[in-house]
Structure formats: structure tokens, C-alpha cells
Design a protein around this motif. Structure first.
Motif, short mmCIF file in Angstrom:
data_model
loop_
_atom_site.label_atom_id
_atom_site.label_comp_id
_atom_site.label_asym_id
_atom_site.label_seq_id
_atom_site.Cartn_x
_atom_site.Cartn_y
_atom_site.Cartn_z
N TRP A 60 21.30 9.19 6.89
CA TRP A 60 21.01 8.67 5.42
C TRP A 60 19.57 7.88 5.51
CZ3 TRP A 60 20.30 3.37 6.84
CH2 TRP A 60 20.64 2.99 7.51
N LYS A 61 18.88 7.77 4.85
CA LYS A 61 17.85 7.28 4.61
C LYS A 61 18.02 6.07 2.90
CE LYS A 61 16.26 10.84 1.56
NZ LYS A 61 14.71 12.46 1.35
N ARG A 62 18.03 5.22 2.90
CA ARG A 62 17.39 4.33 1.81
C ARG A 62 16.10 3.97 1.64
NH1 ARG A 62 21.71 6.36 1.79
NH2 ARG A 62 24.26 5.71 2.82
N LYS A 63 16.42 3.67 -0.03
CA LYS A 63 15.39 3.11 -0.30
C LYS A 63 15.02 1.56 -0.26
CE LYS A 63 12.96 3.83 -4.46
NZ LYS A 63 12.79 4.69 -5.89
N SER A 64 14.11 0.89 0.45
CA SER A 64 14.29 -0.04 0.62
C SER A 64 13.79 -1.08 -0.34
CB SER A 64 13.98 -1.25 2.01
OG SER A 64 14.87 -0.80 2.91
N HIS A 65 12.77 -0.30 -0.73
CA HIS A 65 11.65 -1.08 -1.48
C HIS A 65 10.81 -0.67 -2.59
CE1 HIS A 65 10.09 -5.23 -3.71
NE2 HIS A 65 9.02 -5.13 -3.38
N GLU A 66 11.06 -1.05 -3.16
CA GLU A 66 9.09 0.05 -4.39
C GLU A 66 8.22 -1.18 -5.00
OE1 GLU A 66 9.02 3.30 -7.07
OE2 GLU A 66 11.05 3.17 -6.69
N SER A 67 6.94 -0.82 -4.54
CA SER A 67 5.94 -1.54 -5.63
C SER A 67 4.49 -1.16 -4.99
CB SER A 67 6.19 -3.28 -5.72
OG SER A 67 5.88 -3.65 -3.63
N VAL A 68 3.79 -2.36 -5.51
CA VAL A 68 2.39 -1.68 -4.63
C VAL A 68 2.33 -2.95 -4.32
CG1 VAL A 68 0.33 -2.75 -5.10
CG2 VAL A 68 1.25 -1.46 -7.01
N PRO A 69 2.02 -2.82 -2.78
CA PRO A 69 2.24 -3.68 -1.49
C PRO A 69 1.08 -5.30 -2.12
CG PRO A 69 1.65 -1.22 -1.07
CD PRO A 69 1.13 -1.99 -2.55
N ALA A 70 2.11 -5.90 -0.83
CA ALA A 70 1.95 -7.05 -1.72
C ALA A 70 0.06 -7.81 -1.00
CB ALA A 70 2.90 -8.66 -1.74
N ILE A 71 -0.12 -7.29 0.25
CA ILE A 71 -1.06 -7.08 0.69
C ILE A 71 -1.45 -5.94 1.36
CG2 ILE A 71 -0.66 -9.74 2.05
CD1 ILE A 71 0.47 -7.99 4.81
N GLY B 196 -3.51 -11.87 7.00
CA GLY B 196 -5.34 -11.24 7.18
C GLY B 196 -5.58 -11.96 8.32
N PHE B 197 -6.63 -11.89 8.79
CA PHE B 197 -7.67 -12.51 9.76
C PHE B 197 -8.00 -14.17 9.61
CE2 PHE B 197 -11.95 -11.62 12.39
CZ PHE B 197 -11.47 -12.47 13.45
N TYR B 198 -8.00 -14.56 9.82
CA TYR B 198 -8.03 -15.73 10.06
C TYR B 198 -9.41 -16.00 10.08
CZ TYR B 198 -9.27 -16.75 15.04
OH TYR B 198 -9.81 -16.79 16.17
N MET B 199 -10.18 -15.89 10.67
CA MET B 199 -11.65 -15.80 10.42
C MET B 199 -12.07 -15.30 9.51
SD MET B 199 -13.31 -15.38 14.22
CE MET B 199 -14.44 -16.35 13.64
N VAL B 200 -11.44 -13.90 8.80
CA VAL B 200 -12.07 -13.19 8.03
C VAL B 200 -10.85 -12.91 6.83
CG1 VAL B 200 -13.49 -11.27 6.89
CG2 VAL B 200 -14.14 -12.16 8.68
N PRO B 201 -10.67 -14.14 5.89
CA PRO B 201 -9.62 -13.88 5.09
C PRO B 201 -9.02 -12.64 4.40
CG PRO B 201 -10.51 -15.76 4.86
CD PRO B 201 -11.02 -15.31 5.68
N ASP B 202 -10.20 -11.68 3.91
CA ASP B 202 -10.11 -10.58 2.90
C ASP B 202 -9.70 -9.37 3.84
OD1 ASP B 202 -11.02 -12.12 0.71
OD2 ASP B 202 -12.87 -11.67 1.35
N ALA B 203 -9.99 -9.11 5.57
CA ALA B 203 -9.59 -8.70 6.02
C ALA B 203 -8.88 -8.41 6.28
CB ALA B 203 -10.37 -8.40 7.36
N GLN B 204 -7.79 -7.85 5.42
CA GLN B 204 -6.08 -7.86 5.96
C GLN B 204 -5.56 -7.21 6.49
OE1 GLN B 204 -4.67 -7.82 1.77
NE2 GLN B 204 -5.04 -10.72 1.83
N TRP B 205 -4.52 -6.97 7.44
CA TRP B 205 -4.39 -5.88 8.84
C TRP B 205 -3.19 -5.59 8.57
CZ3 TRP B 205 -7.38 -8.65 13.05
CH2 TRP B 205 -9.56 -8.42 12.40
N GLY B 206 -2.26 -6.04 7.85
CA GLY B 206 -1.26 -5.43 6.95
C GLY B 206 -0.04 -6.65 8.18
N PHE B 207 0.96 -6.55 8.31
CA PHE B 207 2.61 -7.27 9.11
C PHE B 207 2.91 -6.58 9.78
CE2 PHE B 207 5.60 -10.77 9.38
CZ PHE B 207 4.88 -11.69 9.02
#
Length: 218
Positions: A132-143, A193-204
Motif C-alpha cells: 500500500w501507499k498513502r499520500k500524507s500531505h500535499e503543498s508547497v514546502p514550508a521550508i 536553516g543554518f543558524y549562522m546563515v538563516p536563509d540557507a535552509q537545508w531541510g528537516f
């Protein structure tokens, strides 16, 4: 030498210790031969219950029992319970989402603002068939994510009764072993985000664990 007055206390202590050891062993028994979360049981990264090959060759199918294509990108590890394998993935709205691995110093995130879908897959451990496969969420990524990263980095967790998938800002989802969604939780925007460069978001990438839950071995 222990006196007769102190002996009963020592005997009771020894019995209590033995009972605790038995209880711990029984609690761990359901996890025998399982790989329930990131790095396996207790995150030890060790499974001494199965012989492990030291070489693989995908092209020649050497020590490869099966392979199953999973769409999208996902750095999460698979987890295994009995004859079921669970994996997660995130599918971009792009036909060719960027993933660049290797050694380089660019910290800029991927600028992909298309609608993504986040999925949980259950596979048959014996033949790789999608159960089975389930779609959990659908959206533009928040980060955003790093070019080496994905939007499905967190390894799921299972205890034989529940399967929990964590997608960071896109939420926490709990399914039963047959793919029924039991509940979901929106944890809000989790800035990775990288704490020294907040705009450098790297994912969770933090992975969940399950504790204190009943087990189902069937």
C-alpha cells in the motif's frame, strides 16, 4: 560475611534484579529480528540476527533479492517489521528535481516552489511488491532544502502496530499496519536553516521513535 539478618535483604535484592532483567528481556523480545526505526533497535545500528553480505552488484543482481522503484526523493532509511518494509518519499512538481551529492561548498538551498506530495510506502519484504501507499500531505514546502537533501529525510518508525512518519513542517502522521490513517499532527513551521546563515535552509531530518506502545507480531 553477611549476617543472617542481612541475608533476606540481599536475597530480595537479587530476586528484584533478576526480575528486572527478565522484564527488560521480555520487553525487547518483540523487536527481535526487526528494524523498527533509525539505526534499528535502540539506534544501535547493529543486527546480529541475520547474515550480512559484504559485497553487492545491482547490475548483476549479486546479493540483491529485489528492487522496487520509488518516485520522488527521500533520504529516509527503510524500517522493517516482519515481512513489511516502510519507506517515505517526497515528490516535487518538477520533472527533474535537483539532487547534487558529493563534496562541494555551496550552501544555497534549492528554489523549488512547486506543489509537492509526501508519501508513505509499504512493501513486501519478500518480493518488493507495493502493498500500500498513502499520500500524507500535499503543498508547497514550508521550508527549502539543500541540493544534497530531500523533503523526506526523517526515517519512519514502527512497533508492529503503528507506523509513524515525520515530514517536518509538513506534519506527523500515524498509520496502522494496513495503511489506515489513525491521526495526524501539524507542528507548524519547523525552520531548519543554518543558524549562522538563516536563509540557507537545508531541510528537516530528525527521526521519530516509538516507546511505551503495545506490540503486534502478526
Amino acid at each position: 560475611m553477611a549476617t543472617s539478618e542481612s541475608s533476606p535483604v540481599r536475597i530480595k535484592t537479587a530476586c528484584a534484579t533478576a526480575a528486572l532483567c527478565v522484564a527488560v528481556a521480555c520487553a525487547a523480545e518483540p523487536f527481535k529480528n526487526q528494524w523498527p526505526s533509525f539505526r534499528g533497535f535502540r539506534a544501535a545500528g547493529v543486527d546480529d540476527t541475520h547474515p550480512t553480505p559484504t559485497t553487492w552488484n545491482v547490475a548483476r543482481a549479486k546479493n540483491i533479492k529485489w528492487k522496487t522503484p520509488i518516485p520522488g526523493l527521500g533520504h529516509s532509511s527503510p524500517v522493517v517489521w516482519n515481512n513489511r518494509v516502510f519507506v517515505t518519499t517526497s515528490i516535487s512538481g518538477r520533472d527533474d528535481p535537483t539532487l547534487v551529492i558529493g563534496l562541494y561548498g555551496d550552501i544555497a538551498p534549492v528554489n523549488d516552489t512547486t506543489v509537492h506530495t509526501w508519501w508513505v510506502y509499504c512493501l513486501d519484504a519478500g518480493n518488493g511488491r507495493v502493498v500500500w501507499k498513502r499520500k500524507s500531505h500535499e503543498s508547497v514546502p514550508a521550508i527549502k532544502r539543500h541540493t544534497k537533501s530531500t523533503h523526506a529525510n526523517s526515517t519512519p518508525a514502527t512497533n508492529g502496530q503503528y507506523v509513524v512518519a515525520f515530514f517536518g513542517s509538513e506534519g506527523l502522521y500515524c498509520y496502522d499496519m494496513h495503511g489506515k490513517l489513525l491521526w495526524k499532527k501539524d507542528l507548524g513551521r519547523l525552520d531548519a536553516g543554518f543558524y549562522m546563515v538563516p536563509d540557507a535552509q537545508w531541510g528537516f531530518g530528525s527521526s521519530p521513535i516509538l516507546t511505551g506502545q503495545p506490540f503486534a507480531m502478526s
